[in-house]
Design a protein around this motif. Structure first.
Motif, PDB file in Angstrom:
ATOM      1  N   GLN A 170      -2.449-126.596  -4.017  1.00  0.00           N
ATOM      2  CA  GLN A 170      -2.313-125.295  -3.363  1.00  0.00           C
ATOM      3  C   GLN A 170      -1.347-125.329  -2.177  1.00  0.00           C
ATOM      4  O   GLN A 170      -1.336-124.411  -1.355  1.00  0.00           O
ATOM      5  N   ARG A 197      -0.981-121.988 -11.318  1.00  0.00           N
ATOM      6  CA  ARG A 197      -1.552-122.198  -9.982  1.00  0.00           C
ATOM      7  C   ARG A 197      -2.058-120.874  -9.408  1.00  0.00           C
ATOM      8  O   ARG A 197      -3.138-120.822  -8.797  1.00  0.00           O
ATOM      9  N   PHE A 202      -5.885-119.009  -4.719  1.00  0.00           N
ATOM     10  CA  PHE A 202      -5.562-119.782  -3.526  1.00  0.00           C
ATOM     11  C   PHE A 202      -6.576-119.483  -2.431  1.00  0.00           C
ATOM     12  O   PHE A 202      -6.982-118.332  -2.251  1.00  0.00           O
ATOM     13  N   ASN A 207      -0.553-119.609   1.473  1.00  0.00           N
ATOM     14  CA  ASN A 207      -0.151-120.410   0.322  1.00  0.00           C
ATOM     15  C   ASN A 207       0.096-119.539  -0.911  1.00  0.00           C
ATOM     16  O   ASN A 207       1.028-119.786  -1.682  1.00  0.00           O
ATOM     17  N   GLU A 208      -0.735-118.530  -1.093  1.00  0.00           N
ATOM     18  CA  GLU A 208      -0.528-117.626  -2.225  1.00  0.00           C
ATOM     19  C   GLU A 208       0.789-116.880  -2.078  1.00  0.00           C
ATOM     20  O   GLU A 208       1.547-116.723  -3.047  1.00  0.00           O
TER      21      GLU A 208
END
Length: 535
Positions: A170, A197, A202, A207-208
């Motif tokens: 992640q 992913r 997330f 991070n997303e």
């Protein structure tokens, strides 16, 4: 002493920096030979903004206890005080001591960060590698990959990132960097991997958002423009939700600078620092500033000093000193009372250190556009080059880029438009109050007729023309910029009019730029349907 030191640390944590300094001095008077107290005082002085006194105190700690941790602290203080010429020798001393004592990986990582931030990418890479041999940490491996990318080692950087993502799936920054290392191809891309992913979810929005930016970038590379922009919108919305930003406050600040630096203020006699050699490349990001940097560096006579914060740092420090003496002054008023000769001298001293003492060097911080008037007063023999790009192409290029901790205006179309309009007004102002002192270079003309425009740039900088200017740089040439991958390619016009694929989705941006007078809606064929769901 332990209890007293704990009270001092509590003062620092509470933000009572001046009180911490005073308290720390009372501690060293009571216990005069304790290096921990000197180190605490260095921290307190640093927090209070007095870096020179902080350096004095850490030197006292080193004199009693020459521990690596104190020397690392001194190196960072020297960096903050822009005493960069003292860092290389100290870094070598730290490394030698760490080698002999079997120092932890953290020491090598700290030295690597120092090298990285001071344009010494090869040394940084070596130290990151040494750190990782002792301790394999994901954030260190990302640092190594980023340094490799800027140094031209994209393949090794991708290997580092794949290893990182195998352990930290992640890590959004790694997912994004992996996508921008190169132009993605139908037979070689990470689209399926990124989608997988994203499908698992997330834990952190940051991070997303980074993964979404990565997916949008790769889809655009593959010609999937509609899906790319829809993904980009989701990415920008997610990123904007993670930051606090007031574009109105920023644009008002730019307007206040223009109001204070009027024609009369610019015409007033000023004693600046006459030393030549500085070349400022300014404008909005993603407008070709790195391409101009490359063309100049290919002359063999011009070095890269990086994207320096130095000018704003020294100007702000000078303004604060003046306002301490007269708190009634507004910052813009105090700026006009600055010691411009000293400002220029300090700037040139630090910048030359970053450029290894080169006769001519480039400062490529785009945001220096807001200081053009002050640069003119402080450094009358500096050259200023301003990159100008089609407004919509410029804004689209910014909107689709993840800058992480910079350019907070870039994640919302209307905020981006407001900032862009303020920037355009400011550059028009500089041209009006100090005509003939800034060279405008149009990106579109630069990429379609690079020799003609390069000759203009060389003439402006007082350089003899060199055919090497148009050569493709060595793959190992260092460019610490978001455009590091593109700038190593032959000059191309691939990005000209790239925004036209998305005119309907960019309608909020186009409408605001049109009302601001920098473009005409009919030039972009935007149907007035109110729809924004078609790419």
């Amino acid at each position: 002493m332990e209890q007293a030191l704990a009270r001092g640390i509590a003062l620092l944590r509470a933000g009572r920096f001046s009180d911490a300094v005073t308290f720390g001095k009372s501690l060293v008077a009571t216990w005069p030979a304790q290096p921990r107290l000197f180190a605490f005082l260095a921290d307190a002085c640093q927090a209070a903004g007095d870096l020179e006194e902080a350096i004095d105190w850490i030197d006292k700690a080193i004199a009693i206890d020459p521990a690596v941790r104190h020397k690392v602290k001194k190196a960072w203080l020297l960096s903050g005080a822009l005493r960069r010429d003292e860092i290389p020798a100290l870094a070598l001393q730290i490394l030698a001591q760490a080698d002999s004592e079997g120092g932890p990986g953290l020491v090598y990582w700290q030295v690597a960060r120092l090298y990285y931030l001071h344009n010494r990418l090869r040394e940084a890479i070596e130290c990151y590698e040494r750190a990782l041999r002792l301790e394999d940490r994901p954030d260190w491996r990302y640092n190594l990959a980023l340094a490799r990318f800027y140094a031209g080692d994209a393949a090794l950087a991708e290997t580092d990132l794949e290893g990182l993502l195998a352990h930290s799936p992640q890590a959004g920054t790694a997912i994004y960097l992996r996508s921008v290392l190169r132009r993605q191809k139908p037979e070689d891309n990470h689209v399926a991997d990124i989608r997988a992913r994203l499908g698992t979810g997330f834990q952190k929005v940051e991070n997303e958002a980074a993964a979404l930016y990565a997916l949008a970038k790769e889809l655009e590379d593959l010609g999937e423009y509609g899906e790319s922009f829809r993904t980009l919108e989701s990415a920008a919305t997610a990123k904007r939700g993670t930051i606090v930003y007031d574009v109105g406050k920023v644009t008002r600040g730019l307007g206040e600078i223009c109001a204070s630096m009027d024609e009369a203020a610019m015409a007033g006699p000023t004693q600046g620092h006459a030393e030549p050699g500085a070349i400022f490349i300014v404008g909005m990001p993603r407008t070709g500033t790195t391409l101009v940097q490359r063309l100049l560096m290919q002359s063999g006579r011009v070095a890269d000093a990086g994207e320096l914060l130095d000018f704003g740092f020294h100007l702000t420090a000078g303004v604060e000193r003046i306002r301490r003496e007269d708190p009634r002054l507004l910052p813009t008023q105090a700026a006009l009372q600055a010691d411009f000769a000293e400002l220029g001298r300090r700037y040139m001293l630090g910048a030359r250190q970053m450029a290894d003492g080169a006769e001519m060097f480039i400062d490529k911080l785009p945001a220096n556009f807001m200081y053009c008037g002050m640069i003119r007063k402080a450094l009358p023999n500096a050259r200023i080059i301003h990159l100008v790009r089609d407004p919509l192409d410029s804004c689209y290029a910014i909107f689709k880029t993840l800058f992480f901790s910079a350019y907070e205006f870039s994640y919302d179309q209307e905020e981006l438009a407001e900032y862009y309009l303020a920037y355009r007004q400011m550059m028009q102002h500089w041209h009006e109050v100090m005509p003939g002192t800034i060279l405008d270079v149009r990106y579109e003309e630069l990429v379609t007729n690079p020799e003609e425009q390069s000759r203009r740039i060389y003439d402006w900088c007082g350089l003899d023309w060199s055919p090497n200017a148009l050569a493709v740089p060595d793959r190992q040439a260092a460019f610490s910029t978001a455009s590091a991958a593109q700038v190593r390619e032959p000059v191309h016009a691939r990005s000209v009019n790239s925004s036209r694929r998305h005119v309907e989705r960019l309608k909020p941006l186009i409408d605001r730029l049109a009302t601001g007078g920098v473009l005409a809606v009919h030039d972009y064929n935007v149907p007035d349907t109110g729809r924004t769901d078609v790419a």
